[in-house]
Design a protein around this motif. Structure first.
Motif, mmCIF file in Angstrom:
data_model
loop_
_atom_site.group_PDB
_atom_site.id
_atom_site.type_symbol
_atom_site.label_atom_id
_atom_site.label_comp_id
_atom_site.label_asym_id
_atom_site.label_seq_id
_atom_site.Cartn_x
_atom_site.Cartn_y
_atom_site.Cartn_z
ATOM 1 N N TRP A 959 0.821 -1.205 0.000
ATOM 2 C CA TRP A 959 0.000 0.000 0.000
ATOM 3 C C TRP A 959 0.855 1.255 0.000
ATOM 4 O O TRP A 959 1.899 1.305 0.635
ATOM 5 N N GLU A 960 0.366 2.253 -0.697
ATOM 6 C CA GLU A 960 1.035 3.551 -0.754
ATOM 7 C C GLU A 960 0.410 4.439 0.318
ATOM 8 O O GLU A 960 -0.356 5.355 0.040
ATOM 9 N N GLY A 961 0.743 4.164 1.540
ATOM 10 C CA GLY A 961 0.141 4.899 2.650
ATOM 11 C C GLY A 961 -0.511 3.928 3.613
ATOM 12 O O GLY A 961 -0.205 2.738 3.646
ATOM 13 N N ASN A 962 -1.428 4.477 4.424
ATOM 14 C CA ASN A 962 -2.097 3.669 5.442
ATOM 15 C C ASN A 962 -3.490 3.281 4.979
ATOM 16 O O ASN A 962 -4.317 4.156 4.713
ATOM 17 N N PRO A 963 -3.764 2.004 4.880
ATOM 18 C CA PRO A 963 -5.126 1.568 4.545
ATOM 19 C C PRO A 963 -6.083 2.042 5.632
ATOM 20 O O PRO A 963 -5.646 2.373 6.738
ATOM 21 N N PRO A 964 -7.369 2.109 5.389
ATOM 22 C CA PRO A 964 -8.042 1.532 4.224
ATOM 23 C C PRO A 964 -8.169 2.458 3.013
ATOM 24 O O PRO A 964 -8.653 2.054 1.978
ATOM 25 N N MET A 965 -7.784 3.735 3.158
ATOM 26 C CA MET A 965 -7.953 4.671 2.052
ATOM 27 C C MET A 965 -6.704 4.799 1.189
ATOM 28 O O MET A 965 -6.664 5.622 0.282
ATOM 29 N N ALA A 966 -5.715 3.965 1.453
ATOM 30 C CA ALA A 966 -4.471 4.055 0.681
ATOM 31 C C ALA A 966 -4.595 3.243 -0.603
ATOM 32 O O ALA A 966 -5.131 2.133 -0.597
ATOM 33 N N PRO A 967 -4.088 3.782 -1.703
ATOM 34 C CA PRO A 967 -4.070 2.994 -2.953
ATOM 35 C C PRO A 967 -2.893 2.025 -2.951
ATOM 36 O O PRO A 967 -1.978 2.155 -2.135
ATOM 37 N N PRO A 968 -2.902 1.052 -3.834
ATOM 38 C CA PRO A 968 -1.745 0.155 -3.940
ATOM 39 C C PRO A 968 -0.510 0.930 -4.373
ATOM 40 O O PRO A 968 -0.591 1.923 -5.089
ATOM 41 N N ASN A 969 0.609 0.444 -3.938
ATOM 42 C CA ASN A 969 1.878 1.073 -4.269
ATOM 43 C C ASN A 969 2.251 0.752 -5.716
ATOM 44 O O ASN A 969 2.383 -0.421 -6.070
ATOM 45 N N PRO A 970 2.441 1.747 -6.569
ATOM 46 C CA PRO A 970 2.840 1.463 -7.959
ATOM 47 C C PRO A 970 4.151 0.689 -8.047
ATOM 48 O O PRO A 970 4.349 -0.091 -8.976
ATOM 49 N N SER A 971 5.025 0.906 -7.080
ATOM 50 C CA SER A 971 6.289 0.164 -7.081
ATOM 51 C C SER A 971 6.026 -1.326 -6.870
ATOM 52 O O SER A 971 6.697 -2.176 -7.460
ATOM 53 N N TYR A 972 5.052 -1.644 -6.025
ATOM 54 C CA TYR A 972 4.674 -3.050 -5.836
ATOM 55 C C TYR A 972 4.171 -3.634 -7.159
ATOM 56 O O TYR A 972 4.548 -4.745 -7.550
ATOM 57 N N SER A 973 3.335 -2.883 -7.846
ATOM 58 C CA SER A 973 2.811 -3.359 -9.129
ATOM 59 C C SER A 973 3.927 -3.546 -10.140
ATOM 60 O O SER A 973 3.923 -4.519 -10.911
ATOM 61 N N GLN A 974 4.892 -2.648 -10.134
ATOM 62 C CA GLN A 974 6.026 -2.791 -11.038
ATOM 63 C C GLN A 974 6.855 -4.014 -10.677
ATOM 64 O O GLN A 974 7.327 -4.744 -11.558
ATOM 65 N N ASN A 975 7.014 -4.250 -9.395
ATOM 66 C CA ASN A 975 7.719 -5.459 -8.952
ATOM 67 C C ASN A 975 6.994 -6.717 -9.422
ATOM 68 O O ASN A 975 7.618 -7.699 -9.845
ATOM 69 N N VAL A 976 5.669 -6.672 -9.348
ATOM 70 C CA VAL A 976 4.872 -7.814 -9.813
ATOM 71 C C VAL A 976 5.081 -8.037 -11.299
ATOM 72 O O VAL A 976 5.264 -9.171 -11.759
ATOM 73 N N GLN A 977 5.089 -6.958 -12.073
ATOM 74 C CA GLN A 977 5.300 -7.071 -13.516
ATOM 75 C C GLN A 977 6.680 -7.642 -13.826
ATOM 76 O O GLN A 977 6.834 -8.502 -14.697
ATOM 77 N N ASP A 978 7.692 -7.187 -13.114
ATOM 78 C CA ASP A 978 9.047 -7.698 -13.331
ATOM 79 C C ASP A 978 9.114 -9.191 -13.041
ATOM 80 O O ASP A 978 9.726 -9.970 -13.795
ATOM 81 N N LEU A 979 8.502 -9.594 -11.939
ATOM 82 C CA LEU A 979 8.495 -11.012 -11.573
ATOM 83 C C LEU A 979 7.712 -11.824 -12.594
ATOM 84 O O LEU A 979 8.134 -12.926 -12.986
#
Length: 1748
Positions: A959-979
């Motif tokens: 998460w990019e911040g503190n849930p529950p109002m935080a969006p997913p971290n784009p870096s996490y998504s990029q890591n997922v794409q790389d993997l």
């Protein structure tokens, strides 16, 4: 777009300016500049355009203070003007008139610039309202036409036209395509949807910022144009400001039009069917984006409320005071709704204001004009209402204390009255964005409705900075012009909180559907299929409500409770057998199997007939369309969740309260019994939570159990056969299928196999790349997989996934060849070290799960969360041990480590130290695991190819911040794409560039994966995985290789047999004294070698086959060498034999020539007298007796050899080192005549008699025992001990005896004379076998054994060598041969006396020689033909040795003769050979093989001789003039030379015919063929009445050829005597058999008892039992290989692979076995009662399955 009416009191230029402004502000229509430019021609406006533009330019300066860019306004005018001209001819004419007037006025206004501007402004202000009303109706039709075309044009640009409306399925979106493997921008607009979906699936909220490369290039091109340097010389300030200068280059500063991000999103939602849309909504929600709540149809006036799409959304709120969380679906959440709307256009973004209020993390929940990629002219968002929720996190900095729904109406509320009215009705607070200029009649009406509503109203004035005169209450006005953003945000939050608190109106979204219908909206749940699915689900769920929460599972899912768990426990016991009391392992095993059957029977009673819940459910899943089934399952899941919505949280709260009490009491040191009581209550509540959970996965599990149970018993339910097909459809539709039951920790192998079979039927045997994940509990495994591939595995804190689930993902057709597979199978697992299992299950549970999923996967992701060293150590220890096990069983999965929740974005570069520590930890864990597994491995890279720099991936926070109002971290998504890219490219890189960084195991097909699941689970059931793993796929592949090898071997062998006939004929014909065989064989060998290479390259299992490639090639080369050497030996022996017979043959030829000469002379004398037949016979007899007398005087036979004396002498000399060897030889009676029945004895009888004779020599008492007893020092016991040892190596004795007997058989076939050398060779064979046998080397009486066996075998062979000697003397007696010529000589004599010509006599004599040669050649060739025919068409001999063995077992069972079984068990080679002979004889009788093949070969030889005779005649006529030889001599030379390869007809035996005076060679040829035709006819008659057994004097019998071909390996299991089934002698790897037998069959029993063993090898090796060898060494069956050879040379796998056949045999022949072994099947060896129920019909049916 509307058309502006031109009136008399309005100047055209003013009208156009107003229209431009309306277009720009979006009041009349959405403008798609790209579309207008494409579809409409823009007229040349010339000066008219300049006039318009001049007026507009001045107006914008004064009126808008630069808000509107003049170039964009001009572009809009140009587009509008162009589009207007295409509507109607009248409009076009009107515009031309307007342009002319504008040109005139332009000339005037150049002088009165200021006054014109003022005039324009006054006219514009005066006529605006009037024009709006007048143009509305006239522009309506044109606007409607254009607005309908624009969305379809957009869909076409995006490549979605074929998917509209609602045709895109979930499986269409969740597919692996080329975009999945790359991380680039879309090349064009058609790729935008795919990239958008990819990013949305990975929860990358940056998908809204997508631009295609075309747009990117346009932007770069624009920048380049703007930065292009030019010459500013001569450019005046006036020119710089003058847009109308024609000579200057116009600089277009407008950005090129691109597809609006929200148009892309809405286009996908319009194309998605309801099931996919629901999935997309859930992803948008996770990305913290607003969800479309009201959606206008772009091609009609319908407005849809997507209630179904919102049902998947779950909202979890946390109370700030109590800190308790409450989860509820979005449609059931009762909340207040705050609606934002606007009147007219505004310079302030309403969406941006909402973003400021809702999210302090600067995330744009609502897409606004300030977001990247935004532009004017969106097509699909006008009238759309978005919704989102503010969810408090229970923290002090929460903006609002309760969950609030926010809606946002896009577009002017005046033009979207239906949406406004709907929102006004459901809202608790209305927020209206407006300015005074927007308050026309419609605007005032809307404002009045809001004002009169009882709900609070907040008006945000965009044209005012401050509102004076605000009164307290619920109607509030706020000026927002030029307000500070932070100040405005705080003010809005404060006002909203105030108004929200005053309003009491709450509503559920589900209730909104009724309001929507009342307003004429469409609700997606009202679709036919959705309603049908809901009705079906409601009917099914109503049944559950009749029972209490805790009773439902037991009542309606009866197969999952204690019975199922007990069955699983018994199943594991079956593979982990332990000795119990005085029961044998098989007795114990049989009892367990009976218990399992009883449990299954009880399950069947409870399951059938199907209960009121399962029966309709299965009927629904089996009878309705796939879409209805999907709706039904989703509704069922929803309703089941609703049933548990209140109960489970209460139980969980109760659990938490008791647990808190326990902690409090423990801290106060309260008495333990109180804590224990609470702990018991805690366990009860935990069980209740487990019992009341009733989800879709439990229902599907029940279906699997119904199927499994029905396969054990008899079920009459017709629906059972449909169940695997139902599950297969669900799997293909995207539903996860339970692979391992997480509650019982069991894999329903039959169910999984049947489902996969159905999947294979639907898809074909496609390839699957298996990706599995492993990690600790709550480490984000399922989240990772869901983000990577768009799956829907359960995600939440705690143990959300139980067991293992698998889900299929299709690879797009255009990338399958590149990826090397068609589907990916993703396996998600429950977390290791689950706290719920800590008190219930052992450490082995995690190890089993890890071993299973790692073994299944081509690649396993090891997921590590956080930086806790102990957690890392746990996961590494489990994973390393699993990888080590895979290596030991030749499985090579790959792994990637994913380290989640890493703070630093550059962790990979900055964590060199951390990676080094991880490498050290892996090596440390490897050494620990290797020590536990008992193998020598030092580091992790020895187990699997691993690079710490490339195989570890660091992931950012989710998460990019503190849930529950935080969006997913784009870096996490990029890591997922790389993997994801690494995973997808793994196989491709492995195949393309030979990348060895990632070593993966072979991609399996569905059928192979099914087999692998079965193998892994079977091995995991045992305690020793490595020891028990049986790779069925590898076994099957090797069996196919064996069959192919037999084909290759036969092709080469057949060729060598043909070559042998030819070469031996040439040698017999004296044409060769040296043979070149290698060259002859090489051609066939090379051809077959190419076939072998092709097979290993093209066979689908080539990755498995490659391990045997070099060994098979080597073995085939060895076979070639053996065949060549054998043929060489035969040729050399024949050459030597001919050399030895040379003088005899020459003398024989001379005598034959003399006889013929004398016959001719006598015939000449008698020819004139015309003698009678009697006189002819009388005269010939006189001649024959005289000739015979003369011949006898020339030959003297050598005396016969005294074979017994030679044998005695050789034995005494060979064993002279033994004491009393002479006496032992003499006393044994070795030189005495053997019994008459010895002549017909085979190796079985000889070996048996050896023990019998040894018994008589040493003692009459043989003590039976498995282990030698303490025999003391008496002579009697020492003899007894020797005999006991002899019996223990009985199998070796059998093998040695067979070897010697085969040697003697070979010598007899060669028809050579006896030689003392043969006795020496026999003794060497015995000695070599004894010395190389490990079992004999352990004997203390080894030398005695060698001598006794040698003595007995020599005694056995004396008679056979004597007969061989006599046969050779008879065959090589010249007198006998000459006597055989009597009939032929008389026929020649008779012919000459009757006055026949010399041609006729010559032809008759030559024919007689040809007849003998053809007869022999046909016999030799027919044997090969018969062997080849039987090899191809006789089922028992068609494939491999194991198939032959099944046929033999069937034959034995049908006859039920114990002696046959005994021979098969103890003398398999002899038994096989005898039955091969029987099969050959039966086949020949049935198919008349001798007759058919002999006729064919006779015809071939007739044709051959005819062709050769014709050629000899033609050639001899040509060469006769040049040669000094006679015609006959030359003709014979040519004739014999051409036939020497085919027939045995030596030229030197025809020398007496060379002097015949024959001139007419054509007549000779004709006479020869006539005579030969008669001979061929006679031979056909002879062969027609000849059986195969009557054929003699052949080079090789068919049964010998086939036995050699089928032999393979003859090693026998040291426990049960089962024969190694490998068809390749000297095969690679250990010996193995698919089915072992009861050990008592071979004579094994229990130590110091007379109990025979009833245990089976495969059962024993999974037990704790031990066995004792003759040297007192004791070994556990689990580690039987420690006993050394022959035990270590066998692979005996602990499984249930035994045939009922041998159980039946033990029961049927119990008495015979007990008598043979002097023991009994009692006590520990008692035969299980279940065995006695096995019928003969059952075992024959079982064998039929194996044969087929």
């Amino acid at each position: 777009m509307g058309h502006t009416e031109v009136t008399e009191d309005m100047e055209p230029s003013q009208d156009l300016a107003q229209s431009a402004r309306e277009i720009w502000e979006g009041k009349k229509a959405k403008n798609n500049e790209e579309r207008i430019n494409t579809e409409f021609k823009i007229p040349e406006l010339g000066k008219n355009y300049s006039n318009i533009k001049f007026n507009l330019e001045d107006w914008t300066k004064e009126e808008t203070n630069g808000y509107m860019e003049k170039e964009k306004i001009g572009e809009v005018i140009r587009n509008w003007a162009g589009s207007e001209t295409t509507e109607t001819e009248s409009c076009r004419q009107t515009e031309e008139n307007e342009n002319e007037e504008m040109t005139k006025k332009r000339e005037t206004k150049e002088e009165k610039h200021e006054s014109d501007i003022e005039c324009n402004r006054d006219i514009y202000t005066f006529t605006r309202d009037r024009r709006e009303n007048k143009t509305k109706e006239k522009g309506k039709s044109a606007k409607k036409l254009k607005d309908e075309n624009k969305p379809m044009k957009l869909l076409k640009d995006l490549g979605l036209q074929n998917m509209y409306p609602k045709k895109m399925k979930k499986t269409d979106a969740l597919v692996i395509n080329k975009i999945s493997t790359c991380d680039t921008q879309p090349k064009n607009d058609k790729e935008l949807p795919h990239y958008y979906l990819k990013k949305l699936i990975m929860m990358d909220y940056r998908m809204q910022y997508l631009l295609s490369l075309e747009q990117e290039k346009n932007r770069v091109s624009l920048k380049e144009n703007q930065n292009t340097g030019g010459d500013d010389a001569g450019l005046s300030f006036a020119d710089f400001l003058n847009d109308s200068t024609e000579d200057s280059t116009e600089m277009d500063t407008q950005q090129p039009a691109h597809i609006h991000p929200m148009d892309l999103q809405m286009a996908l939602l319009h194309c998605a069917n309801n099931l996919l849309k629901q999935y997309l909504y859930s992803k948008l929600y996770l990305c913290q984006y607003a969800l479309p709540f009201l959606v206008p149809n772009p091609c009609s006036s319908n407005i849809e409320l997507p209630l179904w799409s919102l049902r998947h959304i779950k909202i979890s709120c946390k109370d700030k005071e109590t800190k308790t969380s409450k989860e509820c679906t979005a449609v059931h959440l009762e909340t207040k709704v705050v609606s934002f709307m606007r009147l007219g256009s505004s310079s302030v973004s309403k969406s941006q204001i909402m973003n400021m209020v809702l999210n302090r993390q600067k995330h744009s929940i609502f897409f606004s004009r300030h977001c990247r990629g935004s532009r004017q002219g969106g097509l699909l968002m006008d009238g759309v209402v978005d919704m989102t929720w503010y969810i408090p996190g229970g923290r002090q900095d929460d903006i609002f204390s309760d969950c609030i729904a926010f809606t946002n109406l896009h577009g002017d509320a005046r033009e979207n009255r239906k949406q406004f009215q709907f929102l006004n009705e459901i809202s608790a607070v209305n927020v209206l964005l407006m300015s005074d200029s927007d308050l026309n009649e419609e605007g005032k009406a809307i404002l009045k409705d809001c004002f009169e509503s009882p709900q609070p109203l907040i008006c945000l004035h965009t044209d005012k900075s401050m509102i004076k005169g605000n009164k307290p209450g619920i109607k509030i006005r706020i000026g927002i012009k030029d307000r500070n953003e932070a100040e405005l945000t705080d003010a809005l939050i404060s006002v909203l909180s105030h108004c929200w608190s005053l309003s009491k109106k709450r509503i559920r979204i589900e209730e909104c559907s009724n309001v929507a219908v009342r307003h004429g909206f469409v609700v997606d749940e009202d679709s036919k299929n959705c309603k049908k699915g809901r009705d079906l689900a409601e009917n099914v769920v109503c049944i559950l409500k009749d029972n209490s929460l805790l009773e439902r599972k037991e009542a309606y899912l009866p197969l999952q409770g204690q019975m199922w768990h007990k069955w699983c426990q018994k199943d594991k016991e079956l593979y982990r057998l332990k000795q119990k009391g005085n029961k044998s392992i098989e007795q114990y095993k049989s009892e367990i199997e009976i218990e399992k059957e009883k449990i299954r029977e009880e399950q069947l009673k409870r399951a059938f007939p199907l209960n009121d819940f399962m029966r309709p459910l299965i009927d629904i899943l089996g009878s309705h369309s796939n879409e209805i089934k999907m709706y039904f399952l989703e509704w069922l899941r929803i309703f089941l969740d609703e049933l548990l919505a209140d109960a489970v949280p209460k139980l969980q709260q109760k659990y938490h309260d008791i647990w808190s009490k326990i902690r409090t009491l423990q801290n106060k040191s309260v008495a333990s019994h109180e804590v224990d009581k609470l702990q018991s209550s805690l366990n009860d509540i935990s069980s209740q939570i487990n019992d009341c959970t009733f989800g879709l996965e439990h229902i599907l599990r029940e279906i699997s159990q119904i199927f499994e149970a029905s396969h054990t018993g008899i079920s009459r339910e017709p629906c059972i056969a449909l169940l695997p097909g139902i599950a297969a459809e669900l799997l293909l539709s995207g539903y996860p299928l339970e692979l391992m039951d997480g509650d019982a920790v069991h894999v329903p192998v039959k169910w999984i196999a049947s489902v996969l079979d159905k999947v294979q039927e639907k898809l074909g045997d496609v390839r699957l790349f298996v990706l599995s994940v492993l990690g600790l509990q709550s480490s984000g495994k399922s989240t990772l997989l869901n983000a990577m591939f768009g799956l829907e595995f359960a995600v939440s804190a705690g143990r959300c996934t139980r067991g293992a689930f698998m889900q299929l993902i299709k690879a797009d057709d255009d990338i399958q060849a590149e990826l090397k597979y068609e589907y990916m199978l993703v396996v998600d697992t429950e977390g290791l070290r689950a706290t719920e299992l800590s008190n219930k299950m052992s450490f082995s549970h995690d190890n089993e799960l890890a071993t299973f999923v790692i073994g299944l996967g081509n690649m396993t992701i090891i997921n590590i969360f956080g930086e806790n060293p102990s957690e890392i150590q746990d996961i590494l220890q489990i994973s390393v041990q699993a990888f080590l096990r895979m290596k030991q069983v030749k499985l090579y999965p790959s792994c990637l480590f994913v380290h989640q929740n890493v703070d630093d974005t550059s962790a990979k570069d900055k964590n060199m130290e951390a990676r080094r520590r991880l490498q050290e930890k892996l090596d440390e864990m490897t050494q620990m695991a290797a020590e536990e597994e008992g193998c020598d491995v030092k580091c992790f890279s020895d187990v699997i190819r691993f690079d710490v720099n490339t195989h570890i991936h660091y992931f950012a926070h989710l998460w990019e911040g503190n849930p529950p109002m935080a969006p997913p971290n784009p870096s996490y998504s990029q890591n997922v794409q790389d993997l994801k890219r690494v995973v997808l490219n793994t196989v491709k890189q492995q195949n393309i560039d030979g990348n060895k960084d990632l070593i993966i195991q072979r991609v399996l097909t569905i059928s192979e994966f099914k087999t692998k699941v079965q193998d892994l689970w079977r091995a995991l059931l045992t305690e020793n995985f490595v020891f028990s793993f049986r790779n069925s796929l590898e076994i099957t592949t090797y069996c196919k290789l064996e069959v192919k090898y037999c084909e290759w071997a036969w092709e080469l062998r057949h060729n060598v047999l043909q070559l042998e006939n030819r070469l031996l004929n040439e040698i017999e014909n004296n044409s060769k004294t040296k043979t070149v065989i290698v060259k002859e064989v090489e051609e066939t060998y090379e051809n077959v070698k190419k076939e072998i290479e092709k097979y290993f390259q093209q066979e689908k299992n080539q990755e498995i086959l490659v391990q045997w490639k070099s060994k098979i090639e080597k073995k085939y080369e060895q076979l070639k060498s053996e065949l060549i050497q054998d043929l060489k030996t035969k040729c050399q022996e024949l050459i030597k034999a001919k050399e030895k017979r040379k003088k005899v043959d020459e003398n024989r030829a001379q005598r034959e020539e003399k006889l013929i000469k004398q016959s001719k002379e006598l015939a000449e004398k008698l020819r004139t007298k015309d003698p009678s037949e009697a006189e002819l016979q009388q005269e010939f007899e006189k001649l024959w007796k005289k000739w015979e007398k003369d011949a006898a005087s020339d030959f003297t036979l050598s005396p016969e050899t005294d074979i017994p004396a030679q044998v005695e002498e050789i034995l005494i000399d060979r064993f002279r080192s033994l004491p009393d060897v002479y006496d032992r030889v003499q006393n044994s009676g070795a030189m005495k005549p053997c019994p008459a029945d010895y002549f017909s004895l085979h190796s079985l009888s000889v070996a048996e008699r050896f023990l019998d004779c040894a018994s008589k020599i040493y003692t009459k008492c043989i003590s039976w025992a498995r282990k030698p007893k303490n025999s003391g020092s008496s002579n009697e016991f020492s003899k007894n001990f020797i005999l006991e040892q002899y019996k223990q190596v009985e199998n070796v004795t059998n093998n040695i005896t067979e070897t010697v007997v085969n040697y003697i058989n070979k010598k007899e076939k060669e028809k050579v004379d006896y030689s003392p050398h043969y006795i020496h060779e026999m003794l060497n064979l015995i000695s070599n076998n004894v010395e190389t046998c490990t079992e004999i080397n352990k004997l203390t009486s080894k030398e005695d054994y060698k001598f006794d066996l040698s003595l007995h075998l020599c005694k056995s062979c004396i008679v056979r060598f004597t007969l061989m000697h006599q046969a050779f003397r008879t065959a090589n007696d010249p007198l006998l041969y000459l006597k055989s010529m009597k009939d032929t000589s008389y026929k020649l004599f008779q012919t000459l006396c009757r006055g026949a010509s010399s041609v006729t006599a010559f032809a008759d004599f030559l024919t007689s020689r040809l007849e003998d040669a053809i007869n022999q050649a046909v016999r030799d060739q027919v044997c090969i033909d018969i062997a080849n025919e039987i090899r191809q068409s006789c089922p028992p001999l068609k494939e491999s040795k194991i198939k032959l063995e099944y046929y033999l077992q069937k034959e034995l069972a049908e006859k039920e003769e114990f002696e046959g079984f005994w021979e098969y068990i103890h003398f398999p080679k002899t038994f096989f050979k005898r039955h091969i002979s029987s099969y050959v004889a039966q086949h020949c009788r049935k198919m008349s093989c001798v007759k058919i093949f002999s006729e064919r070969r006779l015809d071939e030889h007739y044709t051959l001789v005819s062709r050769v005779a014709m050629k000899a005649t033609e050639t001899s006529e040509k060469l006769n003039r040049a040669e000094e030889k006679s015609k006959v001599s030359l003709w014979l030379d040519l004739f014999c030379a051409d036939l020497e390869k085919h027939l045995k007809i030596p030229r030197n035996t025809l020398t007496h015919m060379e002097d015949e005076e024959i001139n007419d060679m054509d007549f000779l040829q004709e006479s020869l063929m006539d005579a030969l035709k008669r001979s061929i006819k006679s031979l056909k008659e002879i062969f027609a009445s000849t059986s195969l057994g009557d054929l003699d004097n052949m080079k090789q019998d068919p049964e010998d050829i086939l036995f050699t071909q089928m032999s393979g390996c003859w090693a026998q299991c040291p426990f049960c005597a089962a024969i190694c089934t490998n068809s390749i002698e000297g095969h690679p790897g250990n010996h193995s058999v698919p089915f072992h037998r009861c050990d008592g069959i071979k004579g094994w029993g229990y130590y110091q008892t007379d109990y025979l063993s009833s245990d089976i090898c495969t059962t024993l090796v999974s037990s704790d039992n031990k066995f004792i060898l003759s040297d007192n060494r004791t070994f556990a069956y689990k580690t039987y290989k420690d006993a050394g050879p022959p035990y270590s040379e066998w692979s005996i796998v602990a499984d249930d692979s035994e045939l009922k056949y041998w159980k039946w045999f033990v029961c049927r022949f119990q008495k015979e076995l007990e008598k043979k072994y002097d023991g009994k099947f009692e006590g520990y060896g008692k035969i299980p009662s279940a065995w006695r129920n096995i019928t003969k019909h059952e075992i024959l049916s079982e064998l039929e399955k194996q044969m087929n």
